[in-house]
Write a protein that holds these residues in place. Structure first.
Motif: not given
Length: 171
Positions: A39-64
């Motif tokens: 969503x953020x990349x699409x909003x900034x560039x006007x076009x959606x990326x081909x894909x986004x891949x994250x290896x895992x989730x992210x702990x909701x801990x400041x600095x993670x």
């Protein structure tokens, strides 16, 4: 070879802060991260990326922090996601894109070609250039059998871009 200092093309969006709600288990899921980055990349560039891949989730801990991969027009870029704050089920995420090392090398080659009327034999960079203002990467330029160092620095001119300077003397 003369010394060059030139501005590369604008290739990155600025680092962004987004907020999202997360389940009570205090983890931003892999799917939610990928959705937020898209969503953020699409909003900034006007076009959606081909894909986004994250290896895992992210702990909701400041600095993670978690590095994800964005693919756009067959170019792979790293996207770093860092938890800026977490209160209750609300998490603020900082998203910073990187410019792929191939893109940096290509832009330097093209800019030098425009400035002096011919491109160098080659430009190679060992790593992607982070989108944080002031981030640097040291690339190598080969021309007429000699190799020069190239310092590339991310700058902010209202939009995020990079400058580069070629060493005056070959290595």
């Amino acid at each position: 070879m003369p010394r060059w200092s030139a501005v590369g093309s604008v290739l990155l969006a600025a680092a962004t802060l987004i907020s999202c709600s997360v389940p009570t288990d205090k983890t931003v899921s892999k799917e939610r991260l990928q959705e937020q980055i898209t969503e953020e990349v699409t909003e900034q560039s006007g076009a959606a990326p081909d894909s986004v891949n994250c290896p895992d989730g992210l702990a909701a801990v400041v600095g993670a922090t978690l590095d994800c991969t964005l693919v756009d027009q067959r170019e792979h870029r790293r996207v770093s996601v860092t938890v800026g704050s977490a209160q209750g089920d609300q998490v603020d995420l900082f998203i910073v894109q990187s410019i792929g090392k191939g893109t940096v090398a290509r832009q330097i080659t093209e800019e030098i070609g425009r400035r002096i009327g011919r491109a160098p034999e080659s430009v190679t960079c060992p790593a992607d250039l982070k989108g944080d203002v002031g981030a640097t990467v040291r690339c190598m330029l080969t021309d007429r059998g000699e190799t020069y160092g190239v310092t590339v620095t991310t700058v902010d001119r209202g939009e995020l871009a990079f400058d580069f300077t070629v060493d005056e003397q070959p290595q």
